[in-house]
Design an enzyme around this catalytic site. Structure first.
Site, PDB file in Angstrom:
ATOM      1  N   THR A  25       0.841  -1.194   0.000  1.00 19.72           N
ATOM      2  CA  THR A  25       0.000   0.000   0.000  1.00 19.72           C
ATOM      3  C   THR A  25       0.878   1.247   0.000  1.00 19.72           C
ATOM      4  OG1 THR A  25      -1.743  -1.143   1.210  1.00 19.72           O
ATOM      5  CG2 THR A  25      -1.724   1.248   1.381  1.00 19.72           C
TER       6      THR A  25
ATOM      7  N   HIS B  13      -6.535 -10.550  -2.856  1.00 19.22           N
ATOM      8  CA  HIS B  13      -5.966 -10.373  -1.517  1.00 19.22           C
ATOM      9  C   HIS B  13      -6.805 -11.179  -0.517  1.00 19.22           C
ATOM     10  CE1 HIS B  13      -3.860  -8.983   1.846  1.00 19.22           C
ATOM     11  NE2 HIS B  13      -3.776  -7.692   1.594  1.00 19.22           N
TER      12      HIS B  13
ATOM     13  N   ASN C 209      -4.108 -11.034   5.557  1.00 16.96           N
ATOM     14  CA  ASN C 209      -3.913  -9.845   6.398  1.00 16.96           C
ATOM     15  C   ASN C 209      -5.177  -9.177   6.927  1.00 16.96           C
ATOM     16  OD1 ASN C 209      -1.308 -10.428   5.816  1.00 16.96           O
ATOM     17  ND2 ASN C 209      -0.947  -8.724   4.422  1.00 16.96           N
TER      18      ASN C 209
ATOM     19  N   TYR D 266      -8.241  -8.638   5.622  1.00 15.41           N
ATOM     20  CA  TYR D 266      -9.206  -7.935   4.778  1.00 15.41           C
ATOM     21  C   TYR D 266     -10.371  -8.876   4.430  1.00 15.41           C
ATOM     22  CZ  TYR D 266      -5.525  -4.616   5.122  1.00 15.41           C
ATOM     23  OH  TYR D 266      -4.591  -3.764   5.668  1.00 15.41           O
TER      24      TYR D 266
ATOM     25  N   ARG E 200      -3.472 -14.569  -2.610  1.00 10.71           N
ATOM     26  CA  ARG E 200      -2.514 -14.451  -1.511  1.00 10.71           C
ATOM     27  C   ARG E 200      -3.231 -14.771  -0.201  1.00 10.71           C
ATOM     28  NH1 ARG E 200       1.022  -9.681   1.351  1.00 10.71           N
ATOM     29  NH2 ARG E 200       3.024 -10.610   0.847  1.00 10.71           N
TER      30      ARG E 200
ATOM     31  N   ASN F 156      -4.801  -6.904  11.861  1.00  7.78           N
ATOM     32  CA  ASN F 156      -6.168  -6.404  11.673  1.00  7.78           C
ATOM     33  C   ASN F 156      -7.189  -7.183  12.501  1.00  7.78           C
ATOM     34  OD1 ASN F 156      -5.916  -4.103   9.998  1.00  7.78           O
ATOM     35  ND2 ASN F 156      -5.594  -5.405   8.209  1.00  7.78           N
TER      36      ASN F 156
HETATM   37  C1  PHB Z   1      -1.713  -1.496   5.117  1.00  4.49           C
HETATM   38  O1  PHB Z   1      -2.012  -0.571   4.373  1.00  4.49           O
HETATM   39  O2  PHB Z   1      -1.366  -1.306   6.283  1.00  4.49           O
HETATM   40  C2  PHB Z   1      -1.760  -2.864   4.616  1.00  4.49           C
HETATM   41  C3  PHB Z   1      -2.449  -3.120   3.442  1.00  4.49           C
HETATM   42  C4  PHB Z   1      -2.497  -4.414   2.976  1.00  4.49           C
HETATM   43  C5  PHB Z   1      -1.874  -5.410   3.675  1.00  4.49           C
HETATM   44  C6  PHB Z   1      -1.184  -5.161   4.825  1.00  4.49           C
HETATM   45  C7  PHB Z   1      -1.124  -3.865   5.300  1.00  4.49           C
HETATM   46  O3  PHB Z   1      -1.939  -6.640   3.208  1.00  4.49           O
END
Ligand code: PHB
Length: 356
Positions: free
Chosen positions: A25, A175, A178, A180, A227, A235
């Protein structure tokens, strides 16, 4: 012996080496309607020596945006902006996949237009704060998705895949890591649903599978990747029976013949090795080295067969010519994390190449 510097055939797309640039990002989509600019094209083109570039997380729909100034792939302006990026990368001999990131409950109403509100499998607020135009704010409880809305988001991913191909991308990476949206469906604490999108492992893996299947139908299996980050609690994510969960997910995904599986290693090498053994196709590994950036020694993971490709994040951010530096044994520029998220060209396109 195979090395990181050997070419690789990724489902018919020729990679010049086995070193990938991880999705990162950067919050610099300053073109009209959150579209990429010439500056973004310059940043990616500088890094085209990667065998494979995976872009920053890109929202497949308006409601998928969690962070400020992240690009999308749902409008003509965005397609035109990304075309500058893909043309510049291809002109330098690179290959580039767009990462499709729907942030789900990681977001804030202030970042979304109009009355839009973050959405998720269940109405459970994640702990923690997020950057908005008004500064850091607590995250809020998301709206629980209806079945019709889930179906719409899957269609949005497929449309974003078609848009990615129209923009000149070589493929897309879902994605699923992490914390999301895709990961929220896989989790035990963000997905409390009792219908066919939750409840048991079959339900929890369904969204990831359906997104992948819809994208395969839209743009072809060799252009679709995913991924995952098994065991990552980033998160505010919790998962139960991690090995069982991801083994079930891979069993569902394997028949789709995706371009690759990308593992952001979070739960140790043993699980990585099991997933690698289970996955019939190309394996991309972002080794778990936090808080240190993945270093040159990770290339040995290609030589010993742990993975097909190694993905570098922070080191690629700071070293546009990373493969050349890895081949030379260094030296490496140090990433300036104060300039990672947002800003101008400083800390973005001004990292020097070797000998510059
Ligand atoms: C972030 O912007 O902090 C971020 C975005 C995507 C990710 C991990 C961190 O997979």
């Amino acid at each position: 012996m195979v090395t990181a510097f050997d070419a690789y055939d990724l489902g018919g797309t020729k990679l010049s080496n086995r070193i990938a640039m991880s999705p990162m990002t950067r919050n610099r989509a300053h073109g009209p309607g959150l579209s990429p600019t010439e500056l973004n094209a310059e940043y990616y083109a500088q890094r085209a020596g990667a065998g494979l570039i995976i872009t920053e997380g890109t929202q497949p729909s308006v409601s998928g945006q969690g962070y400020i100034n992240t690009p999308g792939l749902h409008s003509e302006e965005q397609i035109a902006g990304w075309r500058k990026v893909t043309d510049a990368v291809h002109a330098n001999g690179g290959v580039i996949f767009a990462q499709l990131m729907h942030t789900g409950r990681i977001g804030h109403p202030d970042t979304l237009p109009g009355d839009l509100h973050p959405v998720a499998p269940s109405a459970v607020a994640p702990g923690g704060q997020i950057v908005t135009d008004a500064g850091q704010q607590d995250m809020v409880a998301p709206k629980e998705l209806t079945e019709a809305e889930i179906t719409q988001i899957i269609a949005d991913f497929a449309e974003a895949g078609r848009n990615a191909i129209a923009a000149g991308f070589d493929g897309v990476e879902i994605h699923g890591a992490n914390g999301y949206l895709v990961h929220q469906f896989l989790s035990s604490n963000a997905n409390l649903r009792t219908d066919g999108w939750g409840k048991d492992i079959q339900g929890k893996t369904r969204f990831a599978y359906e997104v992948a299947a819809a994208l395969v139908e839209a743009i072809g299996a060799n252009r679709v990747a995913i991924r995952i980050s098994p065991g990552n609690q980033y998160n505010d994510i919790a998962e139960e029976n991690i090995e069982e969960l991801y083994t079930a997910l891979l069993a569902r995904l394997a028949p789709l013949n995706l371009a690759y599986l990308h593992v952001a290693e979070s739960a140790g090498r043993e699980l990585t090795t099991k997933l690698r053994a289970q996955w019939p196709g190309t394996f991309v590994l972002n080794p778990g080295t936090y808080p240190n950036p993945t270093g040159p020694d990770a290339l040995a993971l290609i030589e010993d067969g742990t993975t097909d490709l190694v993905a570098y994040g922070a080191l690629f951010l700071a070293n546009p010519d990373l493969p050349a530096r890895l081949a030379a044994g260094g030296p490496f520029n140090t990433p300036d994390f104060s300039k990672a998220y947002g800003g101008d060209h400083t800390g973005y396109t001004d990292y020097p190449t070797l000998g510059a």
